[in-house]
Design an enzyme around this catalytic site. Sequence first.
Site, PDB file in Angstrom:
ATOM      1  N   GLY A  23      -2.815 -10.449   8.230  1.00  0.00           N
ATOM      2  CA  GLY A  23      -3.573 -11.227   9.212  1.00  0.00           C
ATOM      3  C   GLY A  23      -4.094 -12.513   8.598  1.00  0.00           C
ATOM      4  N   ARG A  84       3.617 -10.093   9.098  1.00  0.00           N
ATOM      5  CA  ARG A  84       3.712  -8.737   8.557  1.00  0.00           C
ATOM      6  C   ARG A  84       5.202  -8.421   8.480  1.00  0.00           C
ATOM      7  NH1 ARG A  84      -1.387  -8.037  11.517  1.00  0.00           N
ATOM      8  NH2 ARG A  84      -2.928  -7.629   9.903  1.00  0.00           N
ATOM      9  N   ASP A 115      -5.286  -5.808   1.457  1.00  0.00           N
ATOM     10  CA  ASP A 115      -4.832  -4.765   0.527  1.00  0.00           C
ATOM     11  C   ASP A 115      -3.356  -4.398   0.716  1.00  0.00           C
ATOM     12  OD1 ASP A 115      -5.373  -3.550   2.927  1.00  0.00           O
ATOM     13  OD2 ASP A 115      -6.565  -1.916   2.098  1.00  0.00           O
ATOM     14  N   THR A 138      -8.528 -11.857   3.723  1.00  0.00           N
ATOM     15  CA  THR A 138      -8.573 -11.075   4.963  1.00  0.00           C
ATOM     16  C   THR A 138      -9.991 -11.179   5.516  1.00  0.00           C
ATOM     17  OG1 THR A 138      -8.576  -8.846   5.912  1.00  0.00           O
ATOM     18  CG2 THR A 138      -8.966  -8.968   3.566  1.00  0.00           C
ATOM     19  N   ASP A 140     -11.421  -8.772   6.923  1.00  0.00           N
ATOM     20  CA  ASP A 140     -11.986  -7.415   6.971  1.00  0.00           C
ATOM     21  C   ASP A 140     -12.955  -7.085   5.832  1.00  0.00           C
ATOM     22  OD1 ASP A 140     -10.355  -7.143   9.147  1.00  0.00           O
ATOM     23  OD2 ASP A 140      -8.851  -5.916   8.142  1.00  0.00           O
ATOM     24  N   ASP A 142     -12.376  -5.541   3.211  1.00  0.00           N
ATOM     25  CA  ASP A 142     -12.165  -4.156   2.769  1.00  0.00           C
ATOM     26  C   ASP A 142     -11.352  -4.095   1.477  1.00  0.00           C
ATOM     27  OD1 ASP A 142      -9.862  -5.136   3.904  1.00  0.00           O
ATOM     28  OD2 ASP A 142      -9.353  -3.306   4.986  1.00  0.00           O
ATOM     29  N   ARG A 184     -10.290  -3.324  11.259  1.00  0.00           N
ATOM     30  CA  ARG A 184      -9.326  -2.231  11.076  1.00  0.00           C
ATOM     31  C   ARG A 184     -10.067  -0.921  10.786  1.00  0.00           C
ATOM     32  NH1 ARG A 184      -3.624  -3.300   8.221  1.00  0.00           N
ATOM     33  NH2 ARG A 184      -4.823  -4.919   7.234  1.00  0.00           N
TER      34      ARG A 184
HETATM   35  P1  ADP Z   1      -3.096  -6.993   4.863  1.00  0.00           P
HETATM   36  O1  ADP Z   1      -2.393  -7.620   3.733  1.00  0.00           O
HETATM   37  O2  ADP Z   1      -3.979  -7.929   5.605  1.00  0.00           O
HETATM   38  O3  ADP Z   1      -3.772  -5.679   4.493  1.00  0.00           O
HETATM   39  P2  ADP Z   1      -0.926  -5.454   6.074  1.00  0.00           P
HETATM   40  O4  ADP Z   1      -1.452  -4.122   5.648  1.00  0.00           O
HETATM   41  O5  ADP Z   1      -0.370  -5.564   7.446  1.00  0.00           O
HETATM   42  O6  ADP Z   1      -2.007  -6.620   5.978  1.00  0.00           O
HETATM   43  O7  ADP Z   1       0.190  -5.868   5.011  1.00  0.00           O
HETATM   44  C1  ADP Z   1       0.822  -7.122   5.096  1.00  0.00           C
HETATM   45  C2  ADP Z   1       2.214  -7.014   4.572  1.00  0.00           C
HETATM   46  O8  ADP Z   1       2.192  -6.607   3.201  1.00  0.00           O
HETATM   47  C3  ADP Z   1       3.091  -5.949   5.246  1.00  0.00           C
HETATM   48  O9  ADP Z   1       3.624  -6.391   6.460  1.00  0.00           O
HETATM   49  C4  ADP Z   1       4.162  -5.774   4.205  1.00  0.00           C
HETATM   50  O10 ADP Z   1       5.053  -6.862   4.199  1.00  0.00           O
HETATM   51  C5  ADP Z   1       3.348  -5.839   2.913  1.00  0.00           C
HETATM   52  N1  ADP Z   1       2.958  -4.486   2.525  1.00  0.00           N
HETATM   53  C6  ADP Z   1       1.944  -3.743   2.988  1.00  0.00           C
HETATM   54  N2  ADP Z   1       1.920  -2.523   2.415  1.00  0.00           N
HETATM   55  C7  ADP Z   1       2.981  -2.482   1.587  1.00  0.00           C
HETATM   56  C8  ADP Z   1       3.528  -1.491   0.728  1.00  0.00           C
HETATM   57  N3  ADP Z   1       2.977  -0.297   0.587  1.00  0.00           N
HETATM   58  N4  ADP Z   1       4.653  -1.803   0.033  1.00  0.00           N
HETATM   59  C9  ADP Z   1       5.211  -3.029   0.135  1.00  0.00           C
HETATM   60  N5  ADP Z   1       4.742  -4.004   0.949  1.00  0.00           N
HETATM   61  C10 ADP Z   1       3.651  -3.736   1.658  1.00  0.00           C
HETATM   62  O1  F6P Z   2      -6.617  -7.289   8.938  1.00  0.00           O
HETATM   63  C1  F6P Z   2      -7.091  -8.274   9.800  1.00  0.00           C
HETATM   64  C2  F6P Z   2      -7.099  -7.784  11.229  1.00  0.00           C
HETATM   65  O2  F6P Z   2      -7.595  -8.809  12.061  1.00  0.00           O
HETATM   66  C3  F6P Z   2      -7.855  -6.474  11.469  1.00  0.00           C
HETATM   67  O3  F6P Z   2      -9.249  -6.652  11.539  1.00  0.00           O
HETATM   68  C4  F6P Z   2      -7.245  -6.024  12.772  1.00  0.00           C
HETATM   69  O4  F6P Z   2      -7.344  -4.624  12.903  1.00  0.00           O
HETATM   70  C5  F6P Z   2      -5.812  -6.444  12.615  1.00  0.00           C
HETATM   71  O5  F6P Z   2      -5.784  -7.490  11.648  1.00  0.00           O
HETATM   72  C6  F6P Z   2      -5.180  -6.934  13.901  1.00  0.00           C
HETATM   73  O6  F6P Z   2      -3.863  -7.197  13.641  1.00  0.00           O
HETATM   74  P1  F6P Z   2      -2.895  -7.970  14.665  1.00  0.00           P
HETATM   75  O7  F6P Z   2      -3.261  -9.414  14.620  1.00  0.00           O
HETATM   76  O8  F6P Z   2      -1.543  -7.716  14.125  1.00  0.00           O
HETATM   77  O9  F6P Z   2      -3.160  -7.374  16.004  1.00  0.00           O
END
Ligand code: ADP
Ligand code: F6P
Length: 334
Positions: A23, A84, A115, A138, A140, A142, A184
Amino acid sequence: MYRLPELEKTANIRAIALLTSGGDSPGMNPAVRSITRAALNQGIKVFGINRGYSGLIIGDITELHSSDVTNIVQRGGTILKSDRCEAFKDPVVRNQAAEILREHGIDGLIVIGGDGSLSGAHLLTQETGIPVIGLPGTIDNDVYGTDDTIGFDTAVNTALEAIDKIRDTAISHERIFLVEVMGRNSGHIASQVGIACGAEMIVVPEYEFNLESLCFSLATQRARGEGSSGIIIVAEGPRPGLTSRLATQLEEHGEKPGVCILGHIQRGGRPTGHDRVLASCLGAAAVNYMLAGFSDMMIGMVNNEIVATNLQDIIEKKKVLNPQLVELAQLLHK
Ligand code: ADP
Ligand code: F6P
């Protein structure tokens, strides 16, 4: 006081790349600017990867010059775009990504994201040896290893601007409002926003919520002839629809709550001064750590000190939500 770590340039790094992932968060742009300028000013070539890991795996990579990051320090979102990318969870795809970086002559990668993005960065370096440094980007908050993530402060302030307006209506109509904020699976935004807006109650996934006590307090207000108005902040939580379910439960107790889901408004907008400074410091520090030969680490800010933490710890350890913040809302309630 923010102090950049003094590190010796030991690694043989001539070119780095950076990407924003997950995000978007306000402050990603100042981070992009800081990384780009800090590297260029030390004679390092910089490449921007578009659309996070989605761009990396198809080689959507362009060289960045100083003028490319002009006039972005105040802008929300990310000029590199974010995404993502499910495919990046596949080790074969990560291996191809490493090949693409090598083909471009890129010696190290800086990843700005939450994360999930940092998990991807950790696996990339573990499996392929490409040096990576992460930054916590982020809304969040977190992410372990930093007091604040880049974008958290802006998101809190954006939510507050909206909630202060909702409170005017809550007071005028003697109604309670359930306001859902993002975050989240975590209640960091909710607890910060809840205290700052003077919420009557804060509902977060980390701690149990007592509906009966809320209904009792609203009934007491009414018995005093005050009319039950107020704001209840609800963290979105892991399952969609929590706020609507709470509203239904309150209706069953005779309340007529308004519901407002703030949604993506919290992700946009110009970054606050705090986020700009944080992103600028962490961005420049990330470059210095990379040039000093560090890898597989995230750079964060803890007690106003720049701190590098192993990505393994960032992934495994959970940032604890201060329970006192959640309780404080009730303590300060009339
Ligand atoms: P954020 O980075 O904000 O926590 P996401 O959890 O959606 O957001 O992760 C963003 C991107 O990071 C995912 O779409 C993917 O490309 C990569 N990613 C997340 N988790 C993993 C994982 N366990 N292994 C490899 N890539 C990951
Ligand atoms: O991680 C950032 C965040 O805005 C969270 O707070 C929320 O749950 C999520 O992304 C929403 O994701 P999307 O924009 O894919 O709906």
